[in-house]
Design an enzyme around this catalytic site. Structure first.
Site, short mmCIF file in Angstrom:
data_model
loop_
_atom_site.label_atom_id
_atom_site.label_comp_id
_atom_site.label_asym_id
_atom_site.label_seq_id
_atom_site.Cartn_x
_atom_site.Cartn_y
_atom_site.Cartn_z
CB SER A 128 -4.80 14.26 6.72
OG SER A 128 -5.79 13.49 7.33
CB ILE A 342 -37.76 24.01 14.70
CG1 ILE A 342 -38.24 22.63 14.26
CG2 ILE A 342 -38.55 24.51 15.92
CD1 ILE A 342 -37.99 21.51 15.26
N GLY A 344 -36.74 28.73 12.08
CA GLY A 344 -37.11 29.56 10.93
C GLY A 344 -36.07 30.64 10.67
CD GLU A 368 -10.83 11.13 15.19
OE1 GLU A 368 -11.12 9.98 15.53
OE2 GLU A 368 -10.32 11.97 15.95
#
Ligand code: CAA
Length: 386
Positions: A128, A342, A344, A368
């Site tokens: 990149s 879950i 919280g 990727e």
């Protein structure tokens, strides 16, 4: 333990070795490394001593000579402890190492592949650029032949293990401005930090995967011997794509490791935490979440392992690999989100591990090849045999 497909005795041993190592030497430190954005090279060195940096390299080149399935089992264990360590292991094994194994000369194998397989040198992958992300073939770093050398100018972006790696498999244009050849104008080079004109650029400050360094590479009239070109001139992009087919399986395993860790933490927490006079695990709203999380982890793993087994039988897995990476990474994002929910209020705090897992999961949908690129690859493959 988790697998639908049968494991051999050797596969079980490697999996247990990775799990024990990860639980003792990685998991207890992951939060601290994340907090400090600290890359712990000694852990990478110890993975090297275990042979985990040469898992897919044949024994004649100092690797363990294992199959893809076994490698992915080990990678999931490392990722469940710390996704930052896992990405260094995944990139090293799947991209530069595989590229040199497949297309390197005998001398390149001796000089680079073998020390990499022994864990003495860490490998990275540079494709990149600031203006070339998903559209990788539009990269601009330019090499110009000068006698027995190439002179390279340009910048690479988002290089995992940047600044710590010893070998950078780097894609560079080697066509000329008067005769552009698109993807076929790109070649692969084995670059090392000692080359004149090679510099590590900006170190990125990231949302997640903070213990994995991500940097730019800056080439200012970098001079590299022509013997460092990998394989054929003009084939670097195709090599990179073929290697990414492999690399994406590693990212899928990493995503599964993250999701599984989130599921394990949430399951344990739901057994301990009481609200409305009951443990959370006895509340149907939480049971439904845990069931859906477990389903997505299992389905991601089943698809990935079946793909790996097909790859090990010699089947071309471009499409199933993209599916595995896409499904596992989107599942990891979903599962870690549910885990935070879950937990919280506690889930939103850095004191609890699900906060880091949530941040770490996101990048698996990006690097990727983004989820959108995986969908393009899957869709193209639907027509490729028609
Ligand atoms: N296997 C073999 N060859 C392939 C291939 C594959 N999977 N994909 C493409 N090719 C070949 C094509 O056949 C073609 O070859 P010919 O010249 O012989 O015809 C050549 O490569 C060019 O292919 P395309 O025309 O398909 O190229 P494109 O410009 O349309 O791009 C793309 C295709 C799939 C979108 C590609 O650009 C892509 O995958 N983009 C995402 C980039 C990416 O994944 N970057 C990841 C960065 S690395 C990283 O993240 C590592 C890290 O640090 C964690």
């Amino acid at each position: 333990m988790h697998e639908l497909l049968p494991l051999t005795e050797e596969q079980r041993e490697i999996q247990a070795l990775a799990r024990d190592f990860a639980r003792e030497h990685i998991a207890p430190f992951a939060a601290d490394w994340d907090e400090r954005s600290h890359f712990e090279r000694s852990v990478i060195d110890r993975l090297g001593e275990l042979g985990f940096l040469g898992m897919l390299v044949p024994e004649e080149h100092d690797g363990l000579g294992l199959d893809t399935y076994t490698y992915l089992l080990a990678l999931e264990e490392i990722a469940a402890a710390d996704a930052s360590v896992a990405v260094a292991m995944s990139v090293h094994n799947s991209l530069p190492t595989q590229m040199i194994l497949r297309w390197g000369s005998a001398e390149q194998k001796r000089e680079y592949l073998e020390p990499m397989a022994r864990g003495e040198k860490l490998g990275a992958f540079a494709l990149s650029e600031p203006e070339a992300g998903s559209d990788a073939a539009s990269l601009r770093a330019q090499g110009v032949r000068d006698g027995d050398e190439w002179v390279i100018n340009g910048t690479k972006s988002w290089v995992s293990s940047g600044g710590h790696a010893d070998v950078y498999l780097t894609m560079v244009r080697t066509d000329t401005p008067s005769r552009r050849r698109g993807a076929r104008g790109i070649s692969a080079f084995i670059l090392t930090p000692d080359l004149p004109g090679f510099a590590i650029g900006k170190k990125e400050d990231k949302m997640g995967l903070r213990a994995s360094p991500t940097t730019e590479l800056v080439f200012d009239n970098l001079r590299v011997p022509a013997s460092r070109m990998l394989g054929e001139e003009g084939s670097g992009f195709v090599y990179a794509m073929q290697s990414l087919d492999h690399g994406r399986l590693g990212i899928a395993a990493q995503a599964i490791g993250i999701a599984r860790a989130a599921l394990e933490h949430a399951t344990a927490y739901a057994a301990e935490r009481k609200q409305f006079g009951k443990a959370l695990r006895d509340l149907q709203a939480i049971q439904f979440k845990l069931a859906d999380m477990a389903l997505r982890v299992a389905a991601s793993r089943a698809l990935l392992h079946a793909t790996a087994a097909a790859k090990d039988r010699g089947v071309r897995t471009t499409q199933f690999g993209a599916m595995s990476k896409l499904f596992a990474s989107e599942s990891a994002m979903w599962v870690t989100n549910q885990a935070v929910q879950i937990f919280g209020g506690y889930g939103y705090m850095k004191e609890y591990p699900v906060e880091r897992l949530f941040r770490d999961a996101k990048v698996t949908e990006i690097y990727e090849g983004t989820s959108e690129i995986q969908r393009i690859v899957i869709a193209r493959e639907l027509y490729s045999h028609s």
